[in-house]
Write an enzyme that holds these catalytic residues in place. Structure first.
Site, PDB file in Angstrom:
ATOM      1  N   ARG A  32       0.331  -1.169  -0.353  1.00  0.00           N
ATOM      2  CA  ARG A  32       0.158   0.115  -0.013  1.00  0.00           C
ATOM      3  C   ARG A  32       0.919   1.204   0.321  1.00  0.00           C
ATOM      4  O   ARG A  32       0.209   2.587   1.109  1.00  0.00           O
ATOM      5  CB  ARG A  32      -0.950  -0.197   1.248  1.00  0.00           C
ATOM      6  N   ARG A  36      -3.091   6.438   1.009  1.00  0.00           N
ATOM      7  CA  ARG A  36      -2.859   8.451   1.835  1.00  0.00           C
ATOM      8  C   ARG A  36      -1.869   8.969   2.814  1.00  0.00           C
ATOM      9  O   ARG A  36      -2.836  10.364   3.175  1.00  0.00           O
ATOM     10  CB  ARG A  36      -4.698   7.866   2.753  1.00  0.00           C
ATOM     11  N   ARG A  45      -5.707  11.744  -5.510  1.00  0.00           N
ATOM     12  CA  ARG A  45      -7.064  11.431  -5.527  1.00  0.00           C
ATOM     13  C   ARG A  45      -8.940  12.084  -5.361  1.00  0.00           C
ATOM     14  O   ARG A  45      -9.547  12.091  -5.748  1.00  0.00           O
ATOM     15  CB  ARG A  45      -6.990  10.432  -3.995  1.00  0.00           C
ATOM     16  N   ASP A  82      -6.796  -1.964  -7.563  1.00  0.00           N
ATOM     17  CA  ASP A  82      -7.962  -2.764  -6.130  1.00  0.00           C
ATOM     18  C   ASP A  82      -8.133  -4.372  -6.404  1.00  0.00           C
ATOM     19  O   ASP A  82      -8.110  -4.766  -7.849  1.00  0.00           O
ATOM     20  CB  ASP A  82      -8.891  -2.322  -6.086  1.00  0.00           C
ATOM     21  N   TYR A 157     -15.241 -10.638   0.178  1.00  0.00           N
ATOM     22  CA  TYR A 157     -16.221  -9.465   0.260  1.00  0.00           C
ATOM     23  C   TYR A 157     -17.413  -9.785  -1.360  1.00  0.00           C
ATOM     24  O   TYR A 157     -18.388  -8.900  -0.367  1.00  0.00           O
ATOM     25  CB  TYR A 157     -14.987  -8.644  -0.989  1.00  0.00           C
TER      26      TYR A 157
HETATM   27  O1  CP3 Z   1      -0.082   0.903  -3.144  1.00  0.00           O
HETATM   28  C1  CP3 Z   1      -0.666  -0.319  -3.220  1.00  0.00           C
HETATM   29  O2  CP3 Z   1      -0.523  -0.997  -2.508  1.00  0.00           O
HETATM   30  C2  CP3 Z   1      -1.231  -0.252  -4.654  1.00  0.00           C
HETATM   31  C3  CP3 Z   1      -2.458  -0.060  -4.425  1.00  0.00           C
HETATM   32  C4  CP3 Z   1      -3.717  -1.508  -3.671  1.00  0.00           C
HETATM   33  C5  CP3 Z   1      -4.628  -0.474  -3.366  1.00  0.00           C
HETATM   34  N1  CP3 Z   1      -5.248  -2.048  -2.330  1.00  0.00           N
HETATM   35  C6  CP3 Z   1      -5.077   0.550  -2.990  1.00  0.00           C
HETATM   36  C7  CP3 Z   1      -6.157   0.752  -2.458  1.00  0.00           C
HETATM   37  C8  CP3 Z   1      -3.793  -2.794  -3.281  1.00  0.00           C
HETATM   38  C9  CP3 Z   1      -2.096  -3.978  -3.996  1.00  0.00           C
HETATM   39  C10 CP3 Z   1      -4.864  -3.239  -2.820  1.00  0.00           C
HETATM   40  C11 CP3 Z   1      -4.880  -3.784  -2.027  1.00  0.00           C
HETATM   41  C12 CP3 Z   1      -6.576  -4.558  -1.147  1.00  0.00           C
HETATM   42  N2  CP3 Z   1      -7.752  -4.070  -1.163  1.00  0.00           N
HETATM   43  C13 CP3 Z   1      -6.534  -5.914  -0.468  1.00  0.00           C
HETATM   44  C14 CP3 Z   1      -5.340  -6.485  -0.173  1.00  0.00           C
HETATM   45  C15 CP3 Z   1      -4.300  -5.793   0.452  1.00  0.00           C
HETATM   46  C16 CP3 Z   1      -4.817  -5.976   2.136  1.00  0.00           C
HETATM   47  O3  CP3 Z   1      -4.280  -4.515   2.659  1.00  0.00           O
HETATM   48  O4  CP3 Z   1      -4.666  -6.665   3.103  1.00  0.00           O
HETATM   49  C17 CP3 Z   1      -8.190  -5.496  -0.145  1.00  0.00           C
HETATM   50  C18 CP3 Z   1      -8.022  -6.640   1.479  1.00  0.00           C
HETATM   51  C19 CP3 Z   1      -8.131  -4.620  -0.797  1.00  0.00           C
HETATM   52  C20 CP3 Z   1      -9.679  -4.076  -0.688  1.00  0.00           C
HETATM   53  C21 CP3 Z   1     -10.372  -2.615   0.191  1.00  0.00           C
HETATM   54  N3  CP3 Z   1      -9.580  -1.893  -0.675  1.00  0.00           N
HETATM   55  C22 CP3 Z   1     -10.313  -2.283   1.579  1.00  0.00           C
HETATM   56  C23 CP3 Z   1     -11.269  -3.010   2.244  1.00  0.00           C
HETATM   57  C24 CP3 Z   1     -10.681  -1.094   1.274  1.00  0.00           C
HETATM   58  C25 CP3 Z   1     -10.807  -0.044   2.160  1.00  0.00           C
HETATM   59  C26 CP3 Z   1     -10.155   0.177   3.136  1.00  0.00           C
HETATM   60  C27 CP3 Z   1      -9.280   1.337   2.759  1.00  0.00           C
HETATM   61  O5  CP3 Z   1      -7.250   0.742   3.173  1.00  0.00           O
HETATM   62  O6  CP3 Z   1      -9.359   1.869   2.837  1.00  0.00           O
HETATM   63  C28 CP3 Z   1      -9.832  -0.300   0.010  1.00  0.00           C
HETATM   64  C29 CP3 Z   1      -9.663   1.042  -1.091  1.00  0.00           C
HETATM   65  C30 CP3 Z   1      -7.927   1.358  -1.086  1.00  0.00           C
HETATM   66  N4  CP3 Z   1      -7.319   0.212  -1.923  1.00  0.00           N
HETATM   67  C31 CP3 Z   1      -7.721   2.433  -0.799  1.00  0.00           C
HETATM   68  C32 CP3 Z   1      -6.103   2.356  -1.500  1.00  0.00           C
HETATM   69  C33 CP3 Z   1      -5.615   3.314  -1.567  1.00  0.00           C
HETATM   70  C34 CP3 Z   1      -7.904   3.791  -0.037  1.00  0.00           C
HETATM   71  C35 CP3 Z   1      -9.482   4.098  -0.880  1.00  0.00           C
HETATM   72  C36 CP3 Z   1      -9.307   6.223  -1.142  1.00  0.00           C
HETATM   73  O7  CP3 Z   1      -7.728   6.448  -0.891  1.00  0.00           O
HETATM   74  O8  CP3 Z   1      -9.701   6.598  -1.315  1.00  0.00           O
END
Ligand code: CP3
Length: 350
Positions: A32, A36, A45, A82, A157
């Site tokens: 990640r 943010r 964003r 994602d 999910y």
């Molecule tokens: O930088 C990176 O790693 C690349 C981008 C990336 C994102 N999500 C961006 C993201 C990657 C590799 C993921 C993987 C992901 N997404 C996983 C597996 C890894 C882990 O963390 O366990 C999972 C379970 C998800 C599903 C997901 N996406 C959730 C549960 C959420 C909400 C929780 C949160 O952190 O906000 C997201 C949203 C998400 N995916 C954001 C980002 C940067 C935040 C949303 C935003 O910026 O508005």
């Protein structure tokens, strides 16, 4: 021992590790790493109407992918996207509510699953265009990692329609309607193979399979829903791209890790925070690269806690190929100076 030590200035240190070379300092990236905690991420964003639109806008997604590289110079970039774009491309309704995480129309009945299509790669075209843009802008020493969620994590999910504390709805679904759940997992296996193959064709040099919820499964279910589908994806991708580097991240797999690592066929295993790195270094097949596993909270804390945690990890993995990473995603409250401090420690100690 046949292990060669190479200075990490040569070509791509991240890729060298997979040739069973001990690279010093170890290549480093953070799960990640685009997100943010970066002010420049929050700024771009805000330009997209929704998180999915952001992921599907190649100009913005490429910029988000590159931001942590430009600021910190990690050894690898990870595609900004994602794991839930796969259900979106299977025809399930997916959205992200700000501050609340993902929302999907939950899969409840047999018809809900029957309605899903095969993966619509056309819909994911912006992801492949993002890869193309990133590839032409990345420094030559930086590798590009693509990814997908593992079938169990994505299915959990899709069934619940949102994040839950222990993926109870999917676990219950799998006990009550095992045949139907197997169909969903099989659909995700073939969708993930096609999606990863298309990412590789577009230019990613390694892939990571995120099984973020592997740790809630008892042993028998771990084998059915985590190990077997991940192994099937790896076999399917390798049938098309035998040379691709594959990292599997079965978060929470604990005592299953040594067997998982040997059986699934990945080149590298991502270790999550609670795994003892000394135990992993001893118990996991020496041919497998280990990635991890700094506590994201040690990075938030910084200072002495960060220094000693980082040194413990470096010490435990000295002597075998290692990719430095966190044990889970970087937290939004992480101070930027602490990331810089971490890189300084790695560069001086590694
Ligand atoms: O930088 C990176 O790693 C690349 C981008 C990336 C994102 N999500 C961006 C993201 C990657 C590799 C993921 C993987 C992901 N997404 C996983 C597996 C890894 C882990 O963390 O366990 C999972 C379970 C998800 C599903 C997901 N996406 C959730 C549960 C959420 C909400 C929780 C949160 O952190 O906000 C997201 C949203 C998400 N995916 C954001 C980002 C940067 C935040 C949303 C935003 O910026 O508005």
């Amino acid at each position: 021992m046949g292990l060669e030590s190479v200075p990490s200035s040569k070509t791509k240190p991240f890729l060298n590790v997979f040739d069973h070379k001990i690279v010093s300092p170890p290549p480093a990236w953070l799960m990640r790493q685009a997100g943010r905690y970066l002010p420049e991420y929050r700024e771009i964003r805000a330009k997209a109407s929704s998180f999915l639109d952001f992921c599907y806008t190649p100009k913005l997604a490429a910029e988000a992918t590159l931001q942590p590289i430009t600021r910190f110079g990690f050894s690898a970039a990870i595609l900004f996207s994602d794991i839930l774009v796969v259900p979106d491309a299977l025809g399930q309704k997916v959205s992200f509510e700000s501050g609340e995480g993902p929302r999907l129309d939950p899969l409840v009945t047999e018809q809900d699953i029957a309605k899903l299509s095969g993966i619509n790669l056309q819909k994911l075209e912006p992801v492949f265009e993002t890869i193309d843009r990133v590839k032409s802008a990345l420094p030559e020493e930086t590798a590009l990692i693509g990814f997908c969620g593992a079938p169990w994590t994505v299915a959990s999910y899709m069934v619940a329609g949102k994040g839950t504390p222990d993926q109870g709805p999917a676990r219950l679904f799998a006990y009550r309607q095992q045949g139907l759940f197997q169909k969903l997992i099989d659909l995700l296996v073939s969708a993930s193979i096609d999606y990863l193959a298309a990412q590789i064709k577009a230019g990613v040099e390694a892939i990571q399979i995120f099984d973020s919820w592997a740790g809630v499964l008892p042993p028998h279910e771990f084998e059915l829903w985590c190990l077997k589908p991940v192994k099937a994806i790896i076999e399917g991708v390798r049938a098309q791209y035998p040379e691709i580097r594959i990292i599997a991240f079965p978060r929470g797999a604990g005592s299953h890790l040594p067997a998982f690592a040997t059986i699934c066929g990945a080149d590298a295993i991502g270790l999550d925070t609670p795994v003892d790195p000394k135990w992993a270094a001893k118990e996991i097949d020496q041919k497998i690269v280990l990635q991890g596993n700094l506590d994201p909270l040690a990075l938030v804390a910084g200072g002495k806690a960060l220094e000693s945690s980082t040194r413990n990890i470096l010490e435990a993995f000295a002597g075998r190929p290692h990719i430095f990473n966190l044990g889970h995603g970087i937290l939004p409250e992480t101070p930027l100076e602490h990331v810089e401090h971490l890189l300084k420690i790695l560069r001086s100690e590694g």
